[in-house]
Design an enzyme around this catalytic site. Structure first.
Site, PDB file in Angstrom:
ATOM      1  N   HIS A  70      88.089 -70.865  23.724  1.00 27.11           N
ATOM      2  CA  HIS A  70      87.012 -71.818  24.000  1.00 27.11           C
ATOM      3  C   HIS A  70      86.215 -71.315  25.198  1.00 27.11           C
ATOM      4  O   HIS A  70      86.723 -71.275  26.320  1.00 27.11           O
ATOM      5  CB  HIS A  70      87.588 -73.205  24.296  1.00 27.11           C
ATOM      6  N   LEU A  71      84.969 -70.924  24.948  1.00 28.91           N
ATOM      7  CA  LEU A  71      84.110 -70.420  26.020  1.00 28.91           C
ATOM      8  C   LEU A  71      83.146 -71.478  26.551  1.00 28.91           C
ATOM      9  O   LEU A  71      82.448 -71.237  27.525  1.00 28.91           O
ATOM     10  CB  LEU A  71      83.332 -69.192  25.539  1.00 28.91           C
ATOM     11  N   ARG A  72      83.092 -72.639  25.882  1.00 30.79           N
ATOM     12  CA  ARG A  72      82.359 -73.837  26.351  1.00 30.79           C
ATOM     13  C   ARG A  72      80.849 -73.691  26.386  1.00 30.79           C
ATOM     14  O   ARG A  72      80.145 -74.696  26.528  1.00 30.79           O
ATOM     15  CB  ARG A  72      82.850 -74.257  27.739  1.00 30.79           C
ATOM     16  N   ASN A 102      83.312 -75.788  18.967  1.00 28.32           N
ATOM     17  CA  ASN A 102      83.136 -77.146  19.514  1.00 28.32           C
ATOM     18  C   ASN A 102      82.404 -77.117  20.851  1.00 28.32           C
ATOM     19  O   ASN A 102      82.907 -77.554  21.885  1.00 28.32           O
ATOM     20  CB  ASN A 102      84.477 -77.880  19.621  1.00 28.32           C
ATOM     21  N   ASP A 162      87.940 -76.674  14.963  1.00 28.65           N
ATOM     22  CA  ASP A 162      89.039 -76.840  15.919  1.00 28.65           C
ATOM     23  C   ASP A 162      88.735 -77.919  16.949  1.00 28.65           C
ATOM     24  O   ASP A 162      87.637 -77.986  17.500  1.00 28.65           O
ATOM     25  CB  ASP A 162      89.338 -75.536  16.636  1.00 28.65           C
ATOM     26  N   ASN A 290      96.692 -80.213  22.703  1.00 24.27           N
ATOM     27  CA  ASN A 290      96.659 -80.651  21.309  1.00 24.27           C
ATOM     28  C   ASN A 290      96.668 -79.430  20.396  1.00 24.27           C
ATOM     29  O   ASN A 290      95.742 -78.625  20.457  1.00 24.27           O
ATOM     30  CB  ASN A 290      95.399 -81.479  21.053  1.00 24.27           C
ATOM     31  N   ASP A 317      94.317 -70.202  22.399  1.00 30.42           N
ATOM     32  CA  ASP A 317      93.715 -71.530  22.498  1.00 30.42           C
ATOM     33  C   ASP A 317      93.296 -71.795  23.942  1.00 30.42           C
ATOM     34  O   ASP A 317      93.457 -72.900  24.475  1.00 30.42           O
ATOM     35  CB  ASP A 317      94.655 -72.628  22.001  1.00 30.42           C
ATOM     36  N   HIS A 321      88.884 -76.554  31.458  1.00 27.01           N
ATOM     37  CA  HIS A 321      88.267 -77.870  31.653  1.00 27.01           C
ATOM     38  C   HIS A 321      87.792 -78.011  33.093  1.00 27.01           C
ATOM     39  O   HIS A 321      88.417 -77.483  34.028  1.00 27.01           O
ATOM     40  CB  HIS A 321      89.254 -78.987  31.338  1.00 27.01           C
ATOM     41  N   GLY A 336      94.271 -79.418  26.800  1.00 27.24           N
ATOM     42  CA  GLY A 336      93.930 -78.000  26.816  1.00 27.24           C
ATOM     43  C   GLY A 336      94.464 -77.276  28.021  1.00 27.24           C
ATOM     44  O   GLY A 336      94.701 -77.876  29.082  1.00 27.24           O
TER      45      GLY A 336
END
Length: 448
Positions: A70-72, A102, A162, A290, A317, A321, A336
């Site tokens: 996840h690179l946001r 996402n 995801d 999760n 994963d 955050h 996460g």
């Protein structure tokens, strides 16, 4: 691991890796990199090089490939960006990562995935491959623009919602049929929402005692079983994200024993190979994830499944955050954990030190299998003359203490805070260029 001579050229030069052990076996050899490929392997090579990296005792492995990062960016650059995530990846030994969909806006169209791919090329530390959403806006109601993303300059081949399960079986079937037509993969977050309303932790004694709503393992297992059946029916390719249950591993073992159409692969995260729900006693949101941390029995089952090949690969994963999303009460915290810089060390602790994997096994689960699943022809390749020079050098005897504040990026939400971990990535070579060395990245400033 004792020094380096600076390059005389910024790109296109020769790099000589002194005294490395490919796959951790045999006597040390020198490895020469030229024009992005391995040019020579041998003891005490007598060659000129623009750069010499002295790496006595280092284990040389194919560069790692992460199918689940996840690179946001776009939308949550306060937590991570393509640049900061690429830095973390390079420091962790990765030469390719798959950026999940996402984001905000969601990567469900050609414009967003092309932006992510372009940002990865501009940063130029690892190959950044965008993952496209399966459904529009991750809403689970209709398919996203899968064809447009596949035909775009980002050439998307992996699709996932995801963070959300695609729980409509008809949509899963259609996605498998559609992506199967061009060799794509549907990566499923297996979580039946009807079994997990308000879920906060693994359903069991610990959750009951702590007053946390339970996330039962069958919510994962039932979706995996259904989607394997659909993959077999359609002939499509299904990838199961972050397997957390020993029951899921048992089902996958049974499924692989059958002669069926389609292709099913699976990943496990480093944290599910090491941590259990006993850590929830502290109510520390660093351990909220999760799918949730589960039991000792699940950890043992997942380790055995990874060692045997029932689970194909390790994927981080990696989920950074912002501080306000983790430094709060458990129920409000977002799930996460960080993972890119600790993955290799956690795998060594959980799998190599107990004798479940050797270094060739590490190459299989961190490099070769994920590259095969995603269809990457230039990653996860053998360390042989003529092959692409995507390489991770690992100090097998090193130890380090994890501190979130010292990891790359702005997020600090590592579940391994204060833990002493074995082994450490010493250097990363991506497409023939040193991108990380001894804990520091070496940006070039964009591809030519």
């Amino acid at each position: 691991m004792n020094g380096v001579e600076r390059p005389t050229e910024e790109s296109g030069g020769r790099v000589l890796l002194r005294s490395v052990r490919p796959y951790g076996t045999g006597d040390p050899v020198d490895l020469l990199v030229e024009n992005g490929r391995i040019a020579a392997l041998g003891a005490d090579l007598d060659v000129e090089a623009d750069r010499v990296v002295h790496a006595e005792g280092a284990v040389a492995l194919p560069g790692f490939v992460d199918l689940h990062t996840h690179l946001r960016e776009p939308g949550r650059e306060d937590a991570e960006t393509v640049e900061s995530g690429s830095v973390a990846a390079a420091l962790g030994g990765y030469t390719a990562v798959f950026a999940m969909a996402n984001t905000d806006p969601v990567a469900d169209n050609a414009i967003v995935v092309e932006h992510v791919r372009r940002r990865g090329d501009e940063v130029d530390l690892v190959d950044v491959h965008p993952v496209g959403a399966v459904t529009a806006g991750l809403g689970g109601a209709k398919l996203a623009e899968i064809g447009a993303m596949a035909r775009s300059s980002a050439a998307v081949r992996v699709f996932s919602d995801d963070g959300h399960c695609v729980d409509d079986p008809l949509l899963v079937r259609r996605a498998l049929e559609y992506t199967g037509a061009f060799g794509g993969v549907v990566a499923q977050h297996a979580q039946d929402p009807r079994l997990t309303p308000g879920a906060q932790a693994h359903e069991g004694g610990n959750a009951a005692r702590l007053g946390l709503a339970g996330w039962p393992a069958p919510a994962e297992e039932s979706v995996v079983a259904r989607d394997c059946m659909l993959a077999g029916h359609t002939g499509g390719s299904l990838h199961v994200c972050h397997v957390s249950s020993a029951g899921t591993a048992d089902f996958l073992s049974w499924w692989r024993s059958r002669d069926v159409r389609g292709r099913v692969s699976a990943e496990v995260t480093p944290h599910h190979l090491l941590l259990t729900d006993e850590l929830l006693e502290t109510y520390d949101p660093r351990y909220k994830v999760n799918p949730p941390l589960r039991t000792d029995d699940d950890v043992r089952g997942l380790r055995e499944a990874l060692a045997s090949g029932v689970i194909d690969c390790v994927a981080t994963d990696h989920a950074p955050h912002a501080e306000q999303d983790k430094d709060c009460e458990w129920s409000a915290a977002r799930p996460g954990m960080l993972g890119l810089q600790t993955a290799l060390s956690v795998l060594v602790r959980g799998m190599v030190r107990p004798g479940l994997l050797d270094w060739r096994g590490v190459a299989r689960v961190l490099s070769e299998a994920p590259a095969r699943i995603a269809g990457l022809t230039d990653q996860g390749r053998p360390l042989e003359v003529g092959e692409p020079a995507n390489i991770a050098l690992v100090d097998p005897e090193g130890e380090w203490t994890v501190h979130g504040a010292e990891l790359a990026g702005t997020a600090v939400n590592t579940p391994f805070e204060g833990m002493v971990l074995p082994a450490r990535v010493f250097a990363t070579i991506s497409r023939g260029r040193v991108t990380a060395l001894d804990g520091k990245v070496e940006p070039r400033g964009g591809r030519s």
